[in-house]
Design an enzyme around this catalytic site. Sequence first.
Site, mmCIF file in Angstrom:
data_model
loop_
_atom_site.group_PDB
_atom_site.id
_atom_site.type_symbol
_atom_site.label_atom_id
_atom_site.label_comp_id
_atom_site.label_asym_id
_atom_site.label_seq_id
_atom_site.Cartn_x
_atom_site.Cartn_y
_atom_site.Cartn_z
ATOM 1 N N ASP A 7 0.868 -1.162 0.000
ATOM 2 C CA ASP A 7 0.000 0.000 0.000
ATOM 3 C C ASP A 7 0.917 1.227 0.000
ATOM 4 O OD1 ASP A 7 -2.422 1.558 0.369
ATOM 5 O OD2 ASP A 7 -1.808 1.789 2.467
ATOM 6 N N ASP A 9 -0.186 5.107 0.872
ATOM 7 C CA ASP A 9 -0.425 6.202 1.799
ATOM 8 C C ASP A 9 -0.426 5.729 3.249
ATOM 9 O OD1 ASP A 9 -0.710 7.951 -0.382
ATOM 10 O OD2 ASP A 9 -2.776 7.257 -0.657
#
Length: 223
Positions: A7, A9
Amino acid sequence: MKLALFDLDHTLLPLDSDQSWGEFTLSLGWVDPDTFQAKNNGFYADYLAGCLDIHAYVRFSTAAVREKGPAAAAAAHDLFMESVIRPAILPAALDLVEQHRRRGERLVMVTATNEFVTRPIAEAFGMDVLLAVELERDAHGHFTGEIAGVPSLREGKVTRVQQWLATQGTSLADVQATFYSDSLNDLPLLEQVQQPVVTNGSAELRQTALARGWRILDLFETP
């Protein structure tokens, strides 16, 4: 095949790139300050709560880019990379990615942020593959504000990874995969990999990790 899935953010970056891009367009004077900030923060709160309408958000978040056009948008993104993103790419995150690269694993960024914002960021991390929210284009190649295909959010991340693996002649069941994420939104994909790693995780996701015996990793201090 061995995969390292990341991922973006609050996992590899100590910020939300989508929200930060919105704030950057505000600093450029591209959006109305009286209404933009409240809407941007509202969408982000919905994301944290797991109830984001991603189609409405993409229409909102790409409006300035669509209005300014490709050349101005690209120039602004270059400045965004240098002033906002590159200073936030920390050595610990780069080292983590490099560990997997040295092991010969395919490096895949899987993010719910759109491709316009994230492609240069994925390149900065040296990712082999970017699975982001794909943006629909018109006959001239310009963004329409709509999403093309399955958005890579919640269960959509599993779908997008499976779709990409199918093009490689394999599936999640047949690869060794590690996935790093901070967000409870990513629980569906965390549950599908052999090595889920809760990274800079939210309080709720940390509780899940503790209950299930998943690894917990902190690359940087979280607010």
